[in-house]
Design an enzyme around this catalytic site. Structure first.
Site, mmCIF file in Angstrom:
data_model
loop_
_atom_site.group_PDB
_atom_site.id
_atom_site.type_symbol
_atom_site.label_atom_id
_atom_site.label_comp_id
_atom_site.label_asym_id
_atom_site.label_seq_id
_atom_site.Cartn_x
_atom_site.Cartn_y
_atom_site.Cartn_z
ATOM 1 C CB ALA A 122 -0.850 0.076 1.240
ATOM 2 N N GLY A 166 -0.569 -4.920 0.953
ATOM 3 C CA GLY A 166 -1.588 -4.767 0.283
ATOM 4 C C GLY A 166 -1.763 -5.577 -1.130
ATOM 5 C CD GLU A 223 -3.784 -6.920 3.403
ATOM 6 O OE1 GLU A 223 -4.227 -7.274 4.372
ATOM 7 O OE2 GLU A 223 -3.393 -5.974 2.761
ATOM 8 C CD GLU A 251 0.860 -5.888 5.877
ATOM 9 O OE1 GLU A 251 0.085 -5.599 4.676
ATOM 10 O OE2 GLU A 251 1.649 -6.778 6.255
#
Length: 289
Positions: free
Chosen positions: A97, A140, A143, A163
């Site tokens: 992200a 992300g 994900e 993360e």
């Protein structure tokens, strides 16, 4: 990846730019800032979404995710498209992200806005979605790949949820989908240490279903999508619903849902056509009815 991304206002303004023609919808690359979207396959029945922020290694910003959702809506509404492929570049599917976009968020705003909630749109697609992952699929990016129904990996792909190294945890399904895919022990190690999996390790762990040379990845994913798209679209949607229910329901309830969906296929013209074509030893012709 710490590259600032403009807000989603561009994507919102361009929503009206999606072109509708009768029951068929077409998307063109010119309508997007952060992705490319077009149709592939011999029959143009595969929707391809390519993340396109090369300087940021396809870091996921809100504007990019808004555009992915927009493209998905278009392909879902296109009666010609039977399956969708999401990919990035040879270097990165998505390296994570956009950290600069998240850096200054505070809890009250994050909680009130239900931050990242609309990033799950891929997981609710009615049509099958294949992730074609080359290079980095981290945070992300991992994900997003796991939101898809199937993952094909290039031989140099890397998967991870790092993360924890940034002082946070996955927020778009990473702890949940990764655990279901690879089991508790490996998911714990990956999330708590930031460990990455190579494509071959991801294959062994059950995270991906195929590993291919880098140049062949998207063509292979497209071929798989074409096979899916050649089947009945309504029956495919039922099969996808039944498989997804296996992660939500107890076995007995899942079996009951499967049986009901199986029974429901007998209300379709495609079930009748499929069995009749088999008995008559001819090529099947599904109509999505």
């Amino acid at each position: 990846m710490a590259i600032f991304c403009r807000s989603a206002s561009f994507a919102v303004r361009q929503a009206a730019s999606f072109v509708f023609t009768g029951a068929r919808r077409y998307s063109t690359d010119a309508h997007f800032e952060f992705i490319l979207a077009n149709k592939r396959g011999v029959k143009e029945n595969v929707g391809l979404i390519q993340l396109n922020r090369p300087k940021a290694l396809n870091a996921l910003c809100d504007g990019l995710m808004q555009e992915v959702n927009q493209a998905l809506d278009g392909f879902e509404g296109d009666s010609q498209v039977g399956a969708i492929v999401i990919t990035g570049s040879e270097k990165a599917f998505a390296a994570g992200a956009d950290i600069k976009e998240m850096q200054n968020w505070a809890f009250p705003a994050c909680y009130s806005a239900n931050f990242l909630s609309h990033w799950n749109r891929v997981s609710s697609a009615r049509k099958p979605v294949i992730a074609a992952v080359n290079g980095f699929a981290l945070g992300g990016g991992c994900e997003l790949a796991m939101m898809c129904d199937n993952i094909y990996a290039g031989e140099k792909a890397q998967f991870g949820q790092p993360e924890i190294l940034l002082g946070t945890i996955p927020g778009a399904g990473g702890t949940q989908r990764l655990t279901r895919a690879v089991g508790k022990s490996l998911a714990m190690e990956m999330v708590l240490t930031g460990k990455r999996l190579s494509a071959q390790e991801a294959m062994q762990a059950g995270l991906v279903s195929g590993v291919f040379p880098v140049q062949q990845l998207v063509p292979e994913a497209t071929r798989c999508a074409e096979k899916i798209a050649s089947n009945s679209k309504i029956i495919t949607a039922m099969a996808k619903e039944a498989i997804n229910a296996a992660f939500e329901l107890p076995l007995a309830e899942g079996n009951r849902l499967e049986k009901r969906l199986f029974h429901a296929t007998f209300a379709t013209e495609d079930r009748k056509e499929g069995m009749t074509a088999f008995v008559e030893k001819r090529k099947v012709s599904f109509q999505g009815k």
